[in-house]
Design a protein around this motif. Structure first.
Motif, PDB file in Angstrom:
ATOM      1  N   CYS A  94       0.894  -1.124   0.029  1.00 24.88           N
ATOM      2  CA  CYS A  94       0.148   0.056  -0.140  1.00 24.88           C
ATOM      3  C   CYS A  94       0.718   1.266   0.102  1.00 24.88           C
ATOM      4  CB  CYS A  94      -1.152  -0.015   1.062  1.00 24.88           C
ATOM      5  SG  CYS A  94      -2.296   1.298   1.039  1.00 24.88           S
ATOM      6  N   PRO A  95       1.954   1.353   0.916  1.00 26.55           N
ATOM      7  CA  PRO A  95       2.678   2.677   0.888  1.00 26.55           C
ATOM      8  C   PRO A  95       3.337   2.756  -0.210  1.00 26.55           C
ATOM      9  CG  PRO A  95       3.210   1.569   2.960  1.00 26.55           C
ATOM     10  CD  PRO A  95       2.063   0.722   2.069  1.00 26.55           C
ATOM     11  N   ILE A  96       3.809   1.915  -1.075  1.00 23.89           N
ATOM     12  CA  ILE A  96       4.849   1.665  -2.022  1.00 23.89           C
ATOM     13  C   ILE A  96       4.165   2.018  -3.162  1.00 23.89           C
ATOM     14  CG2 ILE A  96       6.286   0.314  -3.682  1.00 23.89           C
ATOM     15  CD1 ILE A  96       7.061  -1.117  -1.046  1.00 23.89           C
ATOM     16  N   MET A  97       2.821   1.418  -3.498  1.00 28.56           N
ATOM     17  CA  MET A  97       2.225   1.911  -4.550  1.00 28.56           C
ATOM     18  C   MET A  97       1.342   3.072  -4.700  1.00 28.56           C
ATOM     19  SD  MET A  97       2.678  -0.572  -6.675  1.00 28.56           S
ATOM     20  CE  MET A  97       1.634  -0.150  -7.970  1.00 28.56           C
ATOM     21  N   CYS A  98       1.070   3.622  -3.449  1.00 25.11           N
ATOM     22  CA  CYS A  98       0.545   4.913  -3.308  1.00 25.11           C
ATOM     23  C   CYS A  98       1.556   5.820  -3.576  1.00 25.11           C
ATOM     24  CB  CYS A  98       0.062   4.906  -1.794  1.00 25.11           C
ATOM     25  SG  CYS A  98      -0.934   6.359  -1.498  1.00 25.11           S
ATOM     26  N   LEU A  99       2.828   5.658  -3.156  1.00 26.12           N
ATOM     27  CA  LEU A  99       3.756   6.779  -3.418  1.00 26.12           C
ATOM     28  C   LEU A  99       4.003   6.553  -4.922  1.00 26.12           C
ATOM     29  CD1 LEU A  99       6.054   8.331  -2.916  1.00 26.12           C
ATOM     30  CD2 LEU A  99       7.727   6.441  -2.287  1.00 26.12           C
ATOM     31  N   TYR A 100       4.074   5.540  -5.523  1.00 24.58           N
ATOM     32  CA  TYR A 100       4.324   5.430  -7.011  1.00 24.58           C
ATOM     33  C   TYR A 100       3.199   6.067  -7.686  1.00 24.58           C
ATOM     34  CZ  TYR A 100       4.577   3.192 -11.604  1.00 24.58           C
ATOM     35  OH  TYR A 100       4.703   3.190 -12.652  1.00 24.58           O
ATOM     36  N   SER A 101       1.996   5.912  -7.342  1.00 25.11           N
ATOM     37  CA  SER A 101       0.778   6.670  -7.881  1.00 25.11           C
ATOM     38  C   SER A 101       0.927   8.027  -7.760  1.00 25.11           C
ATOM     39  CB  SER A 101      -0.555   6.212  -7.275  1.00 25.11           C
ATOM     40  OG  SER A 101      -0.626   5.026  -7.476  1.00 25.11           O
ATOM     41  N   ASN A 102       1.352   8.607  -6.759  1.00 24.02           N
ATOM     42  CA  ASN A 102       1.517   9.885  -6.508  1.00 24.02           C
ATOM     43  C   ASN A 102       2.843  10.725  -7.427  1.00 24.02           C
ATOM     44  OD1 ASN A 102      -0.702  11.121  -4.769  1.00 24.02           O
ATOM     45  ND2 ASN A 102      -0.119   9.391  -3.549  1.00 24.02           N
ATOM     46  N   GLY A 114       6.525  18.777  -2.042  1.00 25.47           N
ATOM     47  CA  GLY A 114       5.669  19.097  -0.856  1.00 25.47           C
ATOM     48  C   GLY A 114       4.407  18.672  -1.341  1.00 25.47           C
ATOM     49  N   GLN A 115       3.827  18.704  -2.554  1.00 28.63           N
ATOM     50  CA  GLN A 115       2.523  18.606  -2.806  1.00 28.63           C
ATOM     51  C   GLN A 115       2.468  16.859  -3.125  1.00 28.63           C
ATOM     52  OE1 GLN A 115       2.350  20.922  -6.338  1.00 28.63           O
ATOM     53  NE2 GLN A 115       0.439  21.772  -5.641  1.00 28.63           N
ATOM     54  N   LEU A 116       3.600  16.140  -3.331  1.00 29.87           N
ATOM     55  CA  LEU A 116       3.755  14.750  -3.469  1.00 29.87           C
ATOM     56  C   LEU A 116       3.554  14.161  -2.144  1.00 29.87           C
ATOM     57  CD1 LEU A 116       4.657  11.973  -5.041  1.00 29.87           C
ATOM     58  CD2 LEU A 116       7.093  12.785  -4.095  1.00 29.87           C
ATOM     59  N   MET A 117       4.484  14.718  -1.176  1.00 32.48           N
ATOM     60  CA  MET A 117       4.447  14.233   0.186  1.00 32.48           C
ATOM     61  C   MET A 117       3.146  14.314   0.757  1.00 32.48           C
ATOM     62  SD  MET A 117       7.087  12.761   0.257  1.00 32.48           S
ATOM     63  CE  MET A 117       7.179  12.194   2.136  1.00 32.48           C
ATOM     64  N   GLU A 118       2.553  15.676   0.836  1.00 37.85           N
ATOM     65  CA  GLU A 118       0.956  15.690   1.125  1.00 37.85           C
ATOM     66  C   GLU A 118       0.043  14.888   0.578  1.00 37.85           C
ATOM     67  OE1 GLU A 118      -2.245  19.188   1.010  1.00 37.85           O
ATOM     68  OE2 GLU A 118      -0.670  19.791   0.807  1.00 37.85           O
ATOM     69  N   ALA A 119       0.001  14.460  -0.550  1.00 47.97           N
ATOM     70  CA  ALA A 119      -0.930  13.570  -1.175  1.00 47.97           C
ATOM     71  C   ALA A 119      -0.531  12.158  -0.850  1.00 47.97           C
ATOM     72  CB  ALA A 119      -0.838  13.625  -2.822  1.00 47.97           C
ATOM     73  N   TRP A 120       0.524  11.851  -0.583  1.00 49.43           N
ATOM     74  CA  TRP A 120       1.035  10.347  -0.317  1.00 49.43           C
ATOM     75  C   TRP A 120       0.429  10.363   1.346  1.00 49.43           C
ATOM     76  CZ3 TRP A 120       6.132   8.620   2.154  1.00 49.43           C
ATOM     77  CH2 TRP A 120       5.988   7.219   2.368  1.00 49.43           C
ATOM     78  N   ILE A 121       1.006  11.226   2.135  1.00 51.14           N
ATOM     79  CA  ILE A 121       0.646  11.181   3.456  1.00 51.14           C
ATOM     80  C   ILE A 121      -0.887  11.041   3.698  1.00 51.14           C
ATOM     81  CG2 ILE A 121       0.954  12.155   5.836  1.00 51.14           C
ATOM     82  CD1 ILE A 121       3.857  12.793   4.777  1.00 51.14           C
ATOM     83  N   SER A 122      -1.451  11.963   3.155  1.00 52.23           N
ATOM     84  CA  SER A 122      -3.100  11.837   3.286  1.00 52.23           C
ATOM     85  C   SER A 122      -3.861  10.661   2.676  1.00 52.23           C
ATOM     86  CB  SER A 122      -3.728  13.096   2.919  1.00 52.23           C
ATOM     87  OG  SER A 122      -3.389  13.281   1.437  1.00 52.23           O
ATOM     88  N   LYS A 123      -3.326  10.007   1.643  1.00 50.83           N
ATOM     89  CA  LYS A 123      -3.867   8.890   0.955  1.00 50.83           C
ATOM     90  C   LYS A 123      -3.606   7.816   1.460  1.00 50.83           C
ATOM     91  CE  LYS A 123      -4.601  11.493  -3.514  1.00 50.83           C
ATOM     92  NZ  LYS A 123      -4.161  11.425  -5.058  1.00 50.83           N
ATOM     93  N   MET A 124      -2.644   7.620   1.999  1.00 49.63           N
ATOM     94  CA  MET A 124      -1.981   6.288   2.641  1.00 49.63           C
ATOM     95  C   MET A 124      -2.874   5.506   3.483  1.00 49.63           C
ATOM     96  SD  MET A 124       1.948   4.993   3.388  1.00 49.63           S
ATOM     97  CE  MET A 124       2.089   6.419   4.384  1.00 49.63           C
ATOM     98  N   PRO A 125      -3.319   6.231   4.545  1.00 46.06           N
ATOM     99  CA  PRO A 125      -4.099   5.588   5.246  1.00 46.06           C
ATOM    100  C   PRO A 125      -5.440   5.106   5.004  1.00 46.06           C
ATOM    101  CG  PRO A 125      -3.379   7.568   6.399  1.00 46.06           C
ATOM    102  CD  PRO A 125      -2.783   7.510   4.908  1.00 46.06           C
ATOM    103  N   VAL A 126      -6.230   6.116   4.128  1.00 49.40           N
ATOM    104  CA  VAL A 126      -7.209   5.877   3.417  1.00 49.40           C
ATOM    105  C   VAL A 126      -7.317   4.624   2.610  1.00 49.40           C
ATOM    106  CG1 VAL A 126      -9.095   6.756   2.094  1.00 49.40           C
ATOM    107  CG2 VAL A 126      -8.162   8.078   3.562  1.00 49.40           C
ATOM    108  N   ASN A 127      -6.373   4.413   1.849  1.00 45.73           N
ATOM    109  CA  ASN A 127      -5.938   3.527   0.839  1.00 45.73           C
ATOM    110  C   ASN A 127      -5.727   2.154   1.641  1.00 45.73           C
ATOM    111  OD1 ASN A 127      -6.478   4.599  -1.716  1.00 45.73           O
ATOM    112  ND2 ASN A 127      -4.271   5.275  -1.757  1.00 45.73           N
ATOM    113  N   TRP A 128      -5.021   2.320   2.889  1.00 40.22           N
ATOM    114  CA  TRP A 128      -4.440   1.043   3.652  1.00 40.22           C
ATOM    115  C   TRP A 128      -5.807   0.472   4.130  1.00 40.22           C
ATOM    116  CZ3 TRP A 128      -4.748  -1.712   7.930  1.00 40.22           C
ATOM    117  CH2 TRP A 128      -3.896  -2.547   8.113  1.00 40.22           C
ATOM    118  N   VAL A 129      -6.682   1.124   4.544  1.00 40.78           N
ATOM    119  CA  VAL A 129      -7.900   0.455   5.262  1.00 40.78           C
ATOM    120  C   VAL A 129      -8.658  -0.167   4.358  1.00 40.78           C
ATOM    121  CG1 VAL A 129     -10.096   1.218   6.533  1.00 40.78           C
ATOM    122  CG2 VAL A 129      -7.682   2.013   7.488  1.00 40.78           C
TER     123      VAL A 129
END
Length: 158
Positions: A94-102, A114-129
């Motif tokens: 999940c974190p790797i593919m979420c980072l790759y997508s971003n 900064g936008q990359l990190m913001e999107a990654w950090i905010s989307k990762m928990p939602v995607n993981w669950v």
């Protein structure tokens, strides 16, 4: 379940097909807010961009990692073992593919780091669950069912 390299390839392809399509649909739905032709067009594009990377990562890295980690929790309960192994798989994928997508979004839309990190950090928990739940309750069982039907004769011999 898979016993041979060919079976592992098929099992991984099935899993990536199911999971990459589901996660792409989920994430595009979060953007569009409705199911539409444009959403499914974007899902197709996202699948083509991400599925090959997901397959390579899953086949060569994550399956081995998840198997080794799950083995540290010995149990005769197959369902519990599958949940543990799936948990480790999602924990890595999940974190790797979420980072790759971003990173793809960063390239396509000219995002800053900064936008990359913001999107990654905010989307990762939602995607993981979502990924963990859908993998445990829906896609994992579908994948194992399809795999068992495809290799019915070979699995009966073992």
């Amino acid at each position: 379940m898979p016993k041979t390299t060919f079976q592992r390839v098929v099992f991984t392809c099935l899993g990536v097909l199911l999971m990459a399509t589901t996660m792409a649909t989920y994430n595009k739905y979060l953007v569009y807010g409705e199911f539409s032709l444009e959403l499914f067009r974007q899902v197709g594009i996202a699948f083509l961009q991400k599925a090959p990377v997901a397959f390579l990562l899953q086949f060569f890295v994550v399956q081995k990692f998840a198997g080794k980690q799950a083995a540290k929790y010995p149990t005769d309960n197959k369902i519990l073992y599958q949940c543990i192994r799936t948990g480790f798989t999602v924990l890595l994928m999940c974190p790797i593919m979420c980072l790759y997508s971003n990173i793809i979004n960063m390239i396509n839309f000219g995002w800053t780091f900064g936008q990359l990190m913001e999107a990654w950090i905010s989307k990762m928990p939602v995607n993981w669950v979502f990924a963990f739940g859908v993998q445990i309750w829906l896609l994992g069982p579908i994948n194992r069912f399809l795999f068992s039907k495809i290799f019915k004769k070979q699995l009966a011999k073992v």
